[in-house]
Design a protein around this motif. Structure first.
Motif, short mmCIF file in Angstrom:
data_model
loop_
_atom_site.label_atom_id
_atom_site.label_comp_id
_atom_site.label_asym_id
_atom_site.label_seq_id
_atom_site.Cartn_x
_atom_site.Cartn_y
_atom_site.Cartn_z
N UNK A 71 73.34 64.94 109.97
CA UNK A 71 74.03 64.48 111.01
C UNK A 71 73.75 65.72 112.04
N UNK A 72 72.56 66.18 112.20
CA UNK A 72 72.29 67.28 113.06
C UNK A 72 71.48 66.69 114.04
N UNK A 73 70.63 65.67 114.03
CA UNK A 73 69.89 64.76 115.08
C UNK A 73 69.88 63.60 114.84
N UNK A 74 69.54 62.80 115.94
CA UNK A 74 69.74 61.52 116.19
C UNK A 74 68.35 61.05 116.31
N UNK A 75 68.08 59.88 115.72
CA UNK A 75 66.69 59.27 116.00
C UNK A 75 66.90 58.06 116.75
N UNK A 76 66.09 57.98 117.73
CA UNK A 76 65.73 56.67 118.64
C UNK A 76 64.36 55.93 118.31
N UNK A 77 64.41 54.76 118.20
CA UNK A 77 63.00 54.21 118.00
C UNK A 77 62.86 53.43 119.39
N UNK A 78 61.64 53.58 119.93
CA UNK A 78 60.96 52.93 121.01
C UNK A 78 59.56 52.35 120.66
N UNK A 79 59.49 50.93 120.35
CA UNK A 79 58.43 50.62 119.86
C UNK A 79 57.94 51.27 118.67
N UNK A 80 56.69 51.64 118.57
CA UNK A 80 56.11 52.36 117.44
C UNK A 80 56.41 53.77 117.21
N UNK A 81 57.13 54.45 118.32
CA UNK A 81 57.43 55.75 118.20
C UNK A 81 58.94 56.04 118.02
N UNK A 82 59.16 57.20 117.30
CA UNK A 82 60.40 57.55 117.09
C UNK A 82 60.73 58.91 117.65
N UNK A 83 62.22 59.16 118.43
CA UNK A 83 62.20 60.09 119.19
C UNK A 83 63.46 60.65 118.64
N UNK A 84 63.62 62.08 118.48
CA UNK A 84 64.65 62.83 117.98
C UNK A 84 65.31 63.77 118.83
N UNK A 85 66.70 63.78 118.99
CA UNK A 85 67.35 64.89 119.56
C UNK A 85 68.52 65.34 118.72
N UNK A 86 68.93 66.67 119.44
CA UNK A 86 70.00 66.99 118.63
C UNK A 86 71.41 66.51 118.85
N UNK A 87 72.13 66.14 117.74
CA UNK A 87 73.56 65.53 117.93
C UNK A 87 74.50 66.59 118.18
N UNK A 88 74.58 67.02 119.47
CA UNK A 88 75.34 68.15 119.91
C UNK A 88 76.79 67.92 119.55
N UNK A 89 77.32 66.75 119.67
CA UNK A 89 78.84 66.23 119.26
C UNK A 89 79.08 66.57 117.97
N UNK A 90 78.28 66.20 116.94
CA UNK A 90 78.35 66.61 115.65
C UNK A 90 78.11 67.79 115.18
#
Length: 102
Positions: A71-90
């Motif tokens: 629960x520390x990061x969130x993954x977002x898929x865009x086409x064939x790429x995956x992006x990660x960002x911190x889940x600041x709320x969590x």
């Protein structure tokens, strides 16, 4: 509040210094080469994270998956790429839980 099982997952994820470093780097997504301001919302591409960490693709993906499961990061898929960002709320909820528990 985080459950005991969720806290255990967080502690496991943070037990590795490289995973902790990934989390620190993601705190400032603009520090990654090629990041554009509009990219910050979706996160940093796995390829860019991998290059900075100097790890193989498989290891990088495993480390990020463990941080995501904790629960520390969130993954977002865009086409064939995956992006990660911190889940600041969590992360804020985690810190609140730790203050309450300890």
């Amino acid at each position: 509040m985080f459950s005991e099982a969720e806290l255990l997952a967080v502690f496991r994820a943070l037990s590795n210094p490289t995973r902790r470093q990934l989390l620190v780097w993601l705190k400032d997504p603009m520090s990654f080469p090629g990041q554009e301001p509009e990219d910050v919302e979706i996160g940093v591409c796995v390829t860019d994270i991998q290059q900075r960490a100097g790890l193989g693709q498989s290891t990088t993906s495993q480390y990020l998956a463990m941080l995501r499961q904790a629960g520390l990061v969130v993954a977002t898929r865009r086409g064939k790429w995956t992006y990660y960002r911190r889940d600041e709320e969590n992360i804020a909820l985690l810190l609140e839980t730790l203050r309450d528990v300890f």
